[in-house]
Design a protein around this motif. Structure first.
Motif, PDB file in Angstrom:
ATOM      1  N   LEU A 153       4.775  13.137 -13.841  1.00 43.09           N
ATOM      2  CA  LEU A 153       5.494  13.347 -12.116  1.00 43.09           C
ATOM      3  C   LEU A 153       4.371  13.626 -11.661  1.00 43.09           C
ATOM      4  CD1 LEU A 153       8.643  15.889 -12.532  1.00 43.09           C
ATOM      5  CD2 LEU A 153       8.244  12.842 -12.563  1.00 43.09           C
ATOM      6  N   VAL A 154       2.801  13.599 -11.547  1.00 42.51           N
ATOM      7  CA  VAL A 154       1.839  13.653 -10.952  1.00 42.51           C
ATOM      8  C   VAL A 154       1.070  13.103 -10.620  1.00 42.51           C
ATOM      9  CG1 VAL A 154       0.098  15.320 -11.623  1.00 42.51           C
ATOM     10  CG2 VAL A 154       1.377  16.253 -12.058  1.00 42.51           C
ATOM     11  N   THR A 155       0.571  12.033  -9.165  1.00 45.36           N
ATOM     12  CA  THR A 155      -0.195  11.976  -9.603  1.00 45.36           C
ATOM     13  C   THR A 155      -1.758  11.995  -8.743  1.00 45.36           C
ATOM     14  OG1 THR A 155       0.268  10.953  -7.331  1.00 45.36           O
ATOM     15  CG2 THR A 155       1.262  10.021  -8.912  1.00 45.36           C
ATOM     16  N   SER A 156      -2.608  10.670  -8.326  1.00 45.02           N
ATOM     17  CA  SER A 156      -4.269  10.885  -7.200  1.00 45.02           C
ATOM     18  C   SER A 156      -3.920  11.073  -6.224  1.00 45.02           C
ATOM     19  CB  SER A 156      -5.399  10.322  -7.859  1.00 45.02           C
ATOM     20  OG  SER A 156      -4.377   9.559  -8.067  1.00 45.02           O
ATOM     21  N   LEU A 157      -2.766  11.133  -5.955  1.00 48.05           N
ATOM     22  CA  LEU A 157      -2.399  11.169  -4.203  1.00 48.05           C
ATOM     23  C   LEU A 157      -2.765  12.494  -3.973  1.00 48.05           C
ATOM     24  CD1 LEU A 157       1.252   9.332  -3.870  1.00 48.05           C
ATOM     25  CD2 LEU A 157      -1.362   8.267  -2.818  1.00 48.05           C
ATOM     26  N   ASP A 158      -3.728  12.538  -2.479  1.00 51.40           N
ATOM     27  CA  ASP A 158      -3.127  13.413  -1.836  1.00 51.40           C
ATOM     28  C   ASP A 158      -2.529  14.228  -0.581  1.00 51.40           C
ATOM     29  OD1 ASP A 158      -6.125  14.351  -2.747  1.00 51.40           O
ATOM     30  OD2 ASP A 158      -6.856  13.691  -1.235  1.00 51.40           O
ATOM     31  N   ASP A 159      -2.386  15.545  -0.306  1.00 54.55           N
ATOM     32  CA  ASP A 159      -1.130  15.675   0.305  1.00 54.55           C
ATOM     33  C   ASP A 159      -0.505  14.650   1.512  1.00 54.55           C
ATOM     34  OD1 ASP A 159      -0.540  17.796  -1.825  1.00 54.55           O
ATOM     35  OD2 ASP A 159      -1.947  19.344  -0.102  1.00 54.55           O
ATOM     36  N   ASP A 160      -1.910  14.630   2.063  1.00 54.91           N
ATOM     37  CA  ASP A 160      -1.519  13.633   3.151  1.00 54.91           C
ATOM     38  C   ASP A 160      -1.708  12.221   3.143  1.00 54.91           C
ATOM     39  OD1 ASP A 160      -4.478  13.260   2.546  1.00 54.91           O
ATOM     40  OD2 ASP A 160      -5.159  13.644   4.965  1.00 54.91           O
ATOM     41  N   GLU A 161      -1.060  11.903   1.791  1.00 51.88           N
ATOM     42  CA  GLU A 161      -1.601   9.651   1.464  1.00 51.88           C
ATOM     43  C   GLU A 161      -0.243  10.211   1.898  1.00 51.88           C
ATOM     44  OE1 GLU A 161      -5.831   9.333   0.329  1.00 51.88           O
ATOM     45  OE2 GLU A 161      -3.806  10.178  -1.130  1.00 51.88           O
ATOM     46  N   MET A 162       0.039   8.840   1.874  1.00 46.54           N
ATOM     47  CA  MET A 162       1.180   7.825   1.803  1.00 46.54           C
ATOM     48  C   MET A 162       1.015   6.128   1.221  1.00 46.54           C
ATOM     49  SD  MET A 162       3.739   6.338   4.342  1.00 46.54           S
ATOM     50  CE  MET A 162       5.213   5.123   4.278  1.00 46.54           C
ATOM     51  N   ILE A 163       1.554   5.768   0.481  1.00 43.98           N
ATOM     52  CA  ILE A 163       1.445   4.472  -0.846  1.00 43.98           C
ATOM     53  C   ILE A 163       1.820   3.835   0.254  1.00 43.98           C
ATOM     54  CG2 ILE A 163       1.747   3.495  -2.102  1.00 43.98           C
ATOM     55  CD1 ILE A 163       2.525   5.964  -4.332  1.00 43.98           C
ATOM     56  N   THR A 164       1.265   2.448   0.569  1.00 45.10           N
ATOM     57  CA  THR A 164       1.814   1.556   1.362  1.00 45.10           C
ATOM     58  C   THR A 164       2.101   0.683   1.362  1.00 45.10           C
ATOM     59  OG1 THR A 164      -0.270   0.870   2.063  1.00 45.10           O
ATOM     60  CG2 THR A 164       1.000   2.566   3.917  1.00 45.10           C
ATOM     61  N   GLY A 165       1.737  -0.393  -0.449  1.00 45.63           N
ATOM     62  CA  GLY A 165       2.016  -0.988  -0.571  1.00 45.63           C
ATOM     63  C   GLY A 165       1.018  -1.340  -2.431  1.00 45.63           C
ATOM     64  N   ILE A 166       1.867  -1.789  -3.551  1.00 41.40           N
ATOM     65  CA  ILE A 166       1.970  -1.842  -4.692  1.00 41.40           C
ATOM     66  C   ILE A 166       1.137  -3.448  -4.753  1.00 41.40           C
ATOM     67  CG2 ILE A 166       2.194  -1.911  -7.036  1.00 41.40           C
ATOM     68  CD1 ILE A 166       4.750  -0.073  -4.836  1.00 41.40           C
ATOM     69  N   ARG A 167      -0.446  -4.354  -4.943  1.00 42.56           N
ATOM     70  CA  ARG A 167       0.015  -5.483  -5.529  1.00 42.56           C
ATOM     71  C   ARG A 167      -0.017  -5.695  -6.701  1.00 42.56           C
ATOM     72  NH1 ARG A 167      -4.140 -10.085  -3.948  1.00 42.56           N
ATOM     73  NH2 ARG A 167      -3.834  -9.187  -1.423  1.00 42.56           N
ATOM     74  N   PHE A 168       1.509  -6.198  -7.550  1.00 46.93           N
ATOM     75  CA  PHE A 168       1.332  -6.183  -9.187  1.00 46.93           C
ATOM     76  C   PHE A 168       1.204  -7.962  -9.067  1.00 46.93           C
ATOM     77  CE2 PHE A 168       4.747  -3.646  -7.955  1.00 46.93           C
ATOM     78  CZ  PHE A 168       4.709  -2.700  -8.888  1.00 46.93           C
ATOM     79  N   PRO A 169      -0.735  -8.250 -10.376  1.00 46.85           N
ATOM     80  CA  PRO A 169      -0.558  -9.808 -10.259  1.00 46.85           C
ATOM     81  C   PRO A 169       0.383  -9.786 -11.316  1.00 46.85           C
ATOM     82  CG  PRO A 169      -1.901  -7.985 -10.575  1.00 46.85           C
ATOM     83  CD  PRO A 169      -1.363  -7.353 -10.603  1.00 46.85           C
TER      84      PRO A 169
END
Ligand code: FAD
Length: 269
Positions: A153-169
């Motif tokens: 349940l812990v990621t390297s995202l900062d508090d003000d960051e949003m994931i916008t997309g994921i690229r899956f090879p």
């Protein structure tokens, strides 16, 4: 229990999300499908002062093939992933996530950001060498799945960051096997086998805080060993923790079998 009070902001752009989160100064949370966040709020395990609803942001719900990979927008629902045909491994994986209601609301970005050790999508992200696009006050950055998942349940995202997309090879071969007590439950063990750039990867979920690459098993295959030998080596190297769902030896035994099945599905004997 009911959620503690919070302010609600319905964002219409990624920029607005980042600005609102930055103003909340560590006390804001993104609300996507709400399938993991709302129970956490209801149990008062989190008490953000502001929830930023990202569901109305346009352009983040598509699945697009690009250069040997598939770009999945952060707001892509699990049901959409299950129905798409561009990335068969992702489609198969999404079918195993929870129940219909959860797949209808839950999002790819939410699952990756939540980083549950028993969730399926993080395992596929590590198995395929996926990259995650992130927007924040400092601009846009891209990290590998390995760099994103820090602990349970812990990621390297900062508090003000949003994931916008994921690229899956796109793997050239793949296999997926999961063991859960009942259909729709979180997995006890998930095994994903992928062939990327002529190398076979064995990735296992549910046996550690983050998805684990079974590198000893991968080496057995690279050295010409059989699937059964690789599964034995892979399960010997993982170090599962016991919980109320299963002892460590039980998880290890299940992992060996799931890896063997995933290898067989990938056509590796
Ligand atoms: C009964 C039940 C069974 C389930 N079974 C499974 C299962 O078998 N397998 C499985 O994988 N999952 C399962 N889930 C969880 C489900 O997949 C969720 O959809 C997923 O974990 C979170 O996605 P969400 O869109 O609902 O995110 P939310 O609940 O809205 O958010 C989860 C967390 O991620 C953050 N977040 C959300 N979107 C972003 C973003 N774009 N950028 C940065 N942070 C973000 C939120 O702030 C929050 O901290 C289950 C859930 C329930 C309630």
């Amino acid at each position: 229990m009911k959620c503690a009070p919070f302010d609600y902001v319905r964002a219409s752009s990624v920029e607005e999300v980042v600005k609102t989160l930055a103003e909340a100064d560590g006390d804001g949370k993104i609300l996507a499908g709400g399938q993991s966040l709302v129970p956490v709020l209801a149990l008062r395990m989190a008490r953000p002062s502001v929830l930023v609803d990202v569901n109305r942001i346009p352009g983040l719900g598509s699945v697009r093939p690009v250069d040997g990979a598939v770009e999945v927008g952060a707001l892509t629902r699990h049901s959409r992933l299950a129905a798409q045909t561009h990335h068969p491994l992702l489609a198969e994986t999404a079918k195993w996530i929870g129940h219909t209601a959860i797949r209808t609301r839950g999002t790819a970005g939410g699952s990756i950001a939540h980083a549950d050790p028993a969730a399926e999508l993080p395992v596929v992200a590590v198995a395929t060498g996926a990259t995650v696009s992130i927007a924040g006050s400092g601009g846009v950055r891209t990290v590998t799945a390995d760099e994103l998942f820090v602990s349970a349940l812990v990621t390297s995202l900062d508090d003000d960051e949003m994931i916008t997309g994921i690229r899956f090879p796109q793997p050239t071969r793949w296999g997926f096997a999961e063991f859960a007590r009942r259909h729709g439950d979180f997995a006890l063990v998930t095994a994903v086998v992928t062939e990327i750039d002529d190398a076979v990867r064995i990735t296992v979920g549910g046996v550690g805080a983050v998805p684990v690459r079974a590198e000893a098993g991968e080496r057995v295959l690279a050295d010409g060993g059989t699937a059964r030998e690789a599964a034995a080596a892979a399960s010997a190297e993982i170090d599962p923790t016991a919980d109320l769902h299963g002892s460590a030896p039980f998880r290890r035994a299940i992992a060996a079998e799931m890896i063997r099945r995933a290898l067989a599905q990938a056509g590796i004997q």
